[in-house]
Motif scaffolding. Structure first.
Motif, PDB file in Angstrom:
ATOM      1  N   ASP A 139      -4.062  17.368  10.518  1.00 20.86           N
ATOM      2  CA  ASP A 139      -2.754  17.288   9.871  1.00 20.86           C
ATOM      3  C   ASP A 139      -2.783  16.127   8.885  1.00 20.86           C
ATOM      4  N   TRP A 140      -1.684  15.966   8.163  1.00 17.59           N
ATOM      5  CA  TRP A 140      -1.571  14.949   7.112  1.00 17.59           C
ATOM      6  C   TRP A 140      -0.299  14.154   7.319  1.00 17.59           C
ATOM      7  N   ALA A 141      -0.370  12.836   7.084  1.00 18.60           N
ATOM      8  CA  ALA A 141       0.809  11.972   7.166  1.00 18.60           C
ATOM      9  C   ALA A 141       0.835  11.055   5.947  1.00 18.60           C
ATOM     10  N   TRP A 142       1.960  10.975   5.274  1.00 15.91           N
ATOM     11  CA  TRP A 142       2.133   9.981   4.212  1.00 15.91           C
ATOM     12  C   TRP A 142       2.324   8.610   4.842  1.00 15.91           C
ATOM     13  N   SER A 143       1.894   7.582   4.168  1.00 11.40           N
ATOM     14  CA  SER A 143       2.050   6.244   4.729  1.00 11.40           C
ATOM     15  C   SER A 143       2.220   5.201   3.628  1.00 11.40           C
ATOM     16  N   TYR A 144       2.887   4.130   3.993  1.00 11.26           N
ATOM     17  CA  TYR A 144       3.041   2.984   3.101  1.00 11.26           C
ATOM     18  C   TYR A 144       3.137   1.740   3.975  1.00 11.26           C
ATOM     19  N   GLY A 145       2.898   0.595   3.388  1.00 10.08           N
ATOM     20  CA  GLY A 145       2.970  -0.601   4.203  1.00 10.08           C
ATOM     21  C   GLY A 145       2.718  -1.863   3.416  1.00 10.08           C
ATOM     22  N   ALA A 146       2.558  -2.943   4.148  1.00 13.36           N
ATOM     23  CA  ALA A 146       2.350  -4.255   3.533  1.00 13.36           C
ATOM     24  C   ALA A 146       1.473  -5.083   4.454  1.00 13.36           C
ATOM     25  N   LEU A 201       0.831  -1.198   0.000  1.00 11.31           N
ATOM     26  CA  LEU A 201       0.000   0.000   0.000  1.00 11.31           C
ATOM     27  C   LEU A 201       0.864   1.245   0.000  1.00 11.31           C
ATOM     28  N   PHE A 202       0.378   2.295  -0.689  1.00  7.63           N
ATOM     29  CA  PHE A 202       1.046   3.600  -0.639  1.00  7.63           C
ATOM     30  C   PHE A 202      -0.011   4.691  -0.708  1.00  7.63           C
ATOM     31  N   GLY A 203       0.086   5.646   0.205  1.00  7.67           N
ATOM     32  CA  GLY A 203      -0.882   6.743   0.206  1.00  7.67           C
ATOM     33  C   GLY A 203      -0.653   7.661   1.383  1.00  7.67           C
ATOM     34  N   GLY A 204      -1.712   7.983   2.095  1.00  4.01           N
ATOM     35  CA  GLY A 204      -1.589   8.900   3.215  1.00  4.01           C
ATOM     36  C   GLY A 204      -2.808   8.882   4.105  1.00  4.01           C
ATOM     37  N   SER A 205      -2.688   9.594   5.234  1.00 12.14           N
ATOM     38  CA  SER A 205      -3.757   9.635   6.231  1.00 12.14           C
ATOM     39  C   SER A 205      -4.028  11.071   6.650  1.00 12.14           C
ATOM     40  N   TYR A 206      -5.300  11.424   6.676  1.00  9.98           N
ATOM     41  CA  TYR A 206      -5.768  12.704   7.199  1.00  9.98           C
ATOM     42  C   TYR A 206      -6.152  12.468   8.650  1.00  9.98           C
ATOM     43  N   ILE A 207      -5.443  13.116   9.578  1.00 14.01           N
ATOM     44  CA  ILE A 207      -5.661  12.912  11.010  1.00 14.01           C
ATOM     45  C   ILE A 207      -6.329  14.171  11.562  1.00 14.01           C
ATOM     46  N   TYR A 208      -7.469  14.014  12.206  1.00 17.07           N
ATOM     47  CA  TYR A 208      -8.202  15.202  12.635  1.00 17.07           C
ATOM     48  C   TYR A 208      -9.029  14.926  13.889  1.00 17.07           C
TER      49      TYR A 208
END
Length: 235
Positions: A152-159, A123-130
């Protein structure tokens, strides 16, 4: 600005993906903070996640591509307060929710046939944290005021990986079949600023925020269903 641009792009693609989709899934999600995030947020999160796969693993190719959207509540608070200082005899419910909304491109490699299908994901994308606060009527529970306290915003990736287990339909054609979906993921999140339970302080009519900052890694556990509805072996 970048969080709104990214969200707009992802949401504009979703209607097209529904018309091209070969499978879709919906899951209940349990979120476990990890690493630095766990040091700040020590409670579990709960939510929903869904994915649309416009390319699903097939006998000729075990690869899939799609989109994943998830919503997680990682903290909440509620209290009862008078409506105002001039109307102290009418009470309302005040609810505060710490949320995380994530968008990811989803890449899958999996066994394309059979009643039990193991798979792995990237996975690759991001998270909107509010964090939002809403005011609701005690009698009806109807919301009549709300505000976003912090975001705020955080980029994220994972498996991750899991198993799809046939519930109904013909696994030889995968047309209108339903599978039980069980999986886990690890998401590496970039640094972000956010609020958590107890971060909003109210004193003498003034509001202050105890803002946390850390990486936003998450372990997520999912249970749900996958629907296949488009391909057959003749394709």
């Amino acid at each position: 600005m970048k969080k709104y641009l990214f969200a707009a792009i992802m949401l504009s693609i979703i209607p097209l993906n529904f018309s091209l989709a070969q499978s879709a899934g919906l899951n209940l999600t349990l979120a476990i903070p990890s690493g630095e995030f766990k040091e700040k947020v020590d409670n579990l999160g709960f939510g929903l996640s869904g994915n649309i796969n416009f390319i699903s693993p097939k006998p000729k190719s075990p690869f899939g591509v799609g989109l994943n959207l998830g919503y997680i509540v990682y903290g909440s608070e509620s209290r009862r307060e008078p409506l105002s200082t001039t109307i102290p005899d009418v009470f309302v419910n005040i609810d505060r929710t710490n949320s995380l909304l994530n968008f990811h491109l989803l890449f899958t490699v999996g066994l394309p046939t059979g009643r039990i299908r193991p798979y792995i994901e990237g996975l690759f994308g991001g998270s909107y944290i509010y964090t939002t606060t809403s005011v609701k009527s005690q009698g009806t529970g109807e919301e009549f005021a709300s505000s976003t306290n912090f975001d705020d915003w955080a980029w994220s990736y994972g498996a991750g990986g899991g198993f799809a287990i046939l519930l109904s339909g013909d696994p030889n054609t995968d047309q209108n079949t339903i599978y039980l979906d069980l999986k886990g993921r690890y998401l590496f999140g970039s640094e972000a600023e956010y609020l958590k339970q107890g971060s909003v302080k109210i004193q003498n009519g003034q509001v202050s925020y105890d803002v946390s900052r850390s990486k936003t890694d998450l372990i997520t556990v999912h249970a749900g269903v996958i629907f296949y509805f488009s391909w057959s072996p003749q394709e």
